[in-house]
Write a protein that holds these residues in place. Structure first.
Motif, mmCIF file in Angstrom:
data_model
loop_
_atom_site.group_PDB
_atom_site.id
_atom_site.type_symbol
_atom_site.label_atom_id
_atom_site.label_comp_id
_atom_site.label_asym_id
_atom_site.label_seq_id
_atom_site.Cartn_x
_atom_site.Cartn_y
_atom_site.Cartn_z
ATOM 1 N N ARG A 149 0.836 -1.209 0.000
ATOM 2 C CA ARG A 149 0.000 0.000 0.000
ATOM 3 C C ARG A 149 0.871 1.259 0.000
ATOM 4 N NH1 ARG A 149 -2.701 -3.036 3.779
ATOM 5 N NH2 ARG A 149 -1.888 -1.753 5.493
ATOM 6 N N ALA A 150 1.925 1.260 0.811
ATOM 7 C CA ALA A 150 2.819 2.425 0.873
ATOM 8 C C ALA A 150 3.521 2.640 -0.467
ATOM 9 C CB ALA A 150 3.851 2.245 1.992
ATOM 10 N N TRP A 151 3.986 1.565 -1.091
ATOM 11 C CA TRP A 151 4.668 1.659 -2.378
ATOM 12 C C TRP A 151 3.731 2.226 -3.434
ATOM 13 C CZ3 TRP A 151 8.863 2.328 -4.829
ATOM 14 C CH2 TRP A 151 8.989 1.981 -6.177
ATOM 15 N N ARG A 152 2.529 1.692 -3.498
ATOM 16 C CA ARG A 152 1.573 2.161 -4.516
ATOM 17 C C ARG A 152 1.147 3.605 -4.258
ATOM 18 N NH1 ARG A 152 -1.825 -3.381 -5.680
ATOM 19 N NH2 ARG A 152 -0.099 -4.394 -6.764
ATOM 20 N N ALA A 153 1.007 3.977 -2.996
ATOM 21 C CA ALA A 153 0.678 5.366 -2.670
ATOM 22 C C ALA A 153 1.808 6.294 -3.094
ATOM 23 C CB ALA A 153 0.399 5.504 -1.171
ATOM 24 N N TYR A 154 3.048 5.884 -2.852
ATOM 25 C CA TYR A 154 4.201 6.683 -3.276
ATOM 26 C C TYR A 154 4.195 6.863 -4.798
ATOM 27 C CZ TYR A 154 8.773 7.597 -5.154
ATOM 28 O OH TYR A 154 9.779 8.102 -5.921
ATOM 29 N N ILE A 155 4.048 5.764 -5.536
ATOM 30 C CA ILE A 155 4.069 5.835 -7.003
ATOM 31 C C ILE A 155 2.958 6.751 -7.509
ATOM 32 C CG2 ILE A 155 3.698 4.497 -9.128
ATOM 33 C CD1 ILE A 155 6.468 4.104 -7.932
ATOM 34 N N ALA A 156 1.741 6.563 -7.021
ATOM 35 C CA ALA A 156 0.620 7.405 -7.459
ATOM 36 C C ALA A 156 0.875 8.871 -7.119
ATOM 37 C CB ALA A 156 -0.681 6.925 -6.819
ATOM 38 N N GLY A 157 1.296 9.138 -5.896
ATOM 39 C CA GLY A 157 1.554 10.518 -5.489
ATOM 40 C C GLY A 157 2.658 11.165 -6.303
ATOM 41 N N TYR A 158 3.763 10.435 -6.487
ATOM 42 C CA TYR A 158 4.885 10.980 -7.262
ATOM 43 C C TYR A 158 4.466 11.296 -8.702
ATOM 44 C CZ TYR A 158 8.880 11.158 -10.289
ATOM 45 O OH TYR A 158 9.758 11.539 -11.265
ATOM 46 N N LEU A 159 3.811 10.345 -9.357
ATOM 47 C CA LEU A 159 3.433 10.555 -10.758
ATOM 48 C C LEU A 159 2.428 11.693 -10.911
ATOM 49 C CD1 LEU A 159 3.211 6.845 -11.958
ATOM 50 C CD2 LEU A 159 4.998 8.519 -12.508
ATOM 51 N N LEU A 160 1.435 11.751 -10.034
ATOM 52 C CA LEU A 160 0.445 12.825 -10.106
ATOM 53 C C LEU A 160 1.075 14.181 -9.814
ATOM 54 C CD1 LEU A 160 -2.504 10.986 -8.349
ATOM 55 C CD2 LEU A 160 -2.456 11.756 -10.745
ATOM 56 N N LEU A 161 1.945 14.247 -8.823
ATOM 57 C CA LEU A 161 2.598 15.506 -8.463
ATOM 58 C C LEU A 161 3.508 15.984 -9.591
ATOM 59 C CD1 LEU A 161 3.036 17.650 -6.260
ATOM 60 C CD2 LEU A 161 4.870 16.204 -5.356
ATOM 61 N N GLU A 162 4.337 15.092 -10.117
ATOM 62 C CA GLU A 162 5.248 15.481 -11.203
ATOM 63 C C GLU A 162 4.463 15.931 -12.438
ATOM 64 O OE1 GLU A 162 8.715 16.447 -13.100
ATOM 65 O OE2 GLU A 162 8.423 15.982 -10.982
ATOM 66 N N ASP A 163 3.365 15.234 -12.758
ATOM 67 C CA ASP A 163 2.544 15.622 -13.906
ATOM 68 C C ASP A 163 1.932 17.008 -13.702
ATOM 69 O OD1 ASP A 163 1.037 15.000 -16.443
ATOM 70 O OD2 ASP A 163 -0.640 15.273 -15.044
ATOM 71 N N ALA A 164 1.395 17.264 -12.518
ATOM 72 C CA ALA A 164 0.778 18.566 -12.251
ATOM 73 C C ALA A 164 1.803 19.698 -12.297
ATOM 74 C CB ALA A 164 0.071 18.537 -10.893
ATOM 75 N N ILE A 165 2.977 19.473 -11.733
ATOM 76 C CA ILE A 165 4.036 20.488 -11.754
ATOM 77 C C ILE A 165 4.496 20.731 -13.192
ATOM 78 C CG2 ILE A 165 6.443 20.945 -11.093
ATOM 79 C CD1 ILE A 165 5.744 19.547 -8.393
ATOM 80 N N ASP A 166 4.672 19.674 -13.942
ATOM 81 C CA ASP A 166 5.108 19.795 -15.333
ATOM 82 C C ASP A 166 4.073 20.563 -16.165
ATOM 83 O OD1 ASP A 166 7.470 18.925 -16.878
ATOM 84 O OD2 ASP A 166 5.956 17.998 -18.183
#
Length: 173
Positions: free
Chosen positions: A12-29
């Motif tokens: 759960r922690a790994w998947r939360a990290y991946i989802a959060g990282y990808l969504l955050l990087e996409d929004a910033i980009d």
């Protein structure tokens, strides 16, 4: 060798990290593309150069700061050069080396983009965390980075592609 599968909590922690990282990087980009006409990677180059002495860094040092391969960094700096935001100079003490320099135009573009970028990062990340969580976030990722870079006393899993020892460019203005 037996596989050490992730526990349900770790999964759960790994998947939360991946989802959060990808969504955050996409929004910033997306925000930087819309407001500054550049991807996050290019903004990061300008930001690192703006913080360096005399707004200049040897390319190998810039690659290590950004955790970018030399080829990816060269491509990005070439594009920024074409836009007049960065220039490259030869390293006087090493014929193979070069130095990236933030131009005045690049600094102006960075100064124009920074307020929107900071507001996006604050709104998407820091405003959602308590001050205790911000400290935990720093502590967690500092520990991870140290382990991956071999800075925590243990050996790095392998030498990252951006880590290339370089000698300083002496004689640069």
């Amino acid at each position: 060798m037996t596989t050490r599968w992730l526990t349900p909590e770790e999964q759960r922690a790994w998947r939360a990290y991946i989802a959060g990282y990808l969504l955050l990087e996409d929004a910033i980009d997306r925000q930087l593309q819309q407001e500054a006409g550049m991807p996050h990677a290019y903004y990061s180059i300008l930001a690192h150069l703006s913080e360096a002495p005399e707004r200049r860094l040897r390319m190998t040092d810039l690659a290590e700061h950004l955790k970018a391969t030399r080829s990816r960094l060269t491509y990005a700096v070439t594009r920024l050069e074409k836009d007049g935001l960065v220039r490259r100079e030869d390293c006087p003490s090493d014929r193979r080396g070069s130095v990236a320099v933030l131009t005045d135009e690049g600094m102006a573009v960075l100064e124009g983009a920074a307020p929107g970028h900071v507001e996006t990062v604050r709104g998407l990340l820091f405003d959602r965390l308590t001050s205790e969580q911000v400290g935990q976030l720093e502590e967690i990722f500092t520990q991870i980075a140290r382990g991956l870079q071999g800075d925590g006393g243990e050996a790095a899993p392998e030498d990252p592609p951006w880590r290339r020892r370089s000698s300083p460019c002496s004689g640069t203005p």
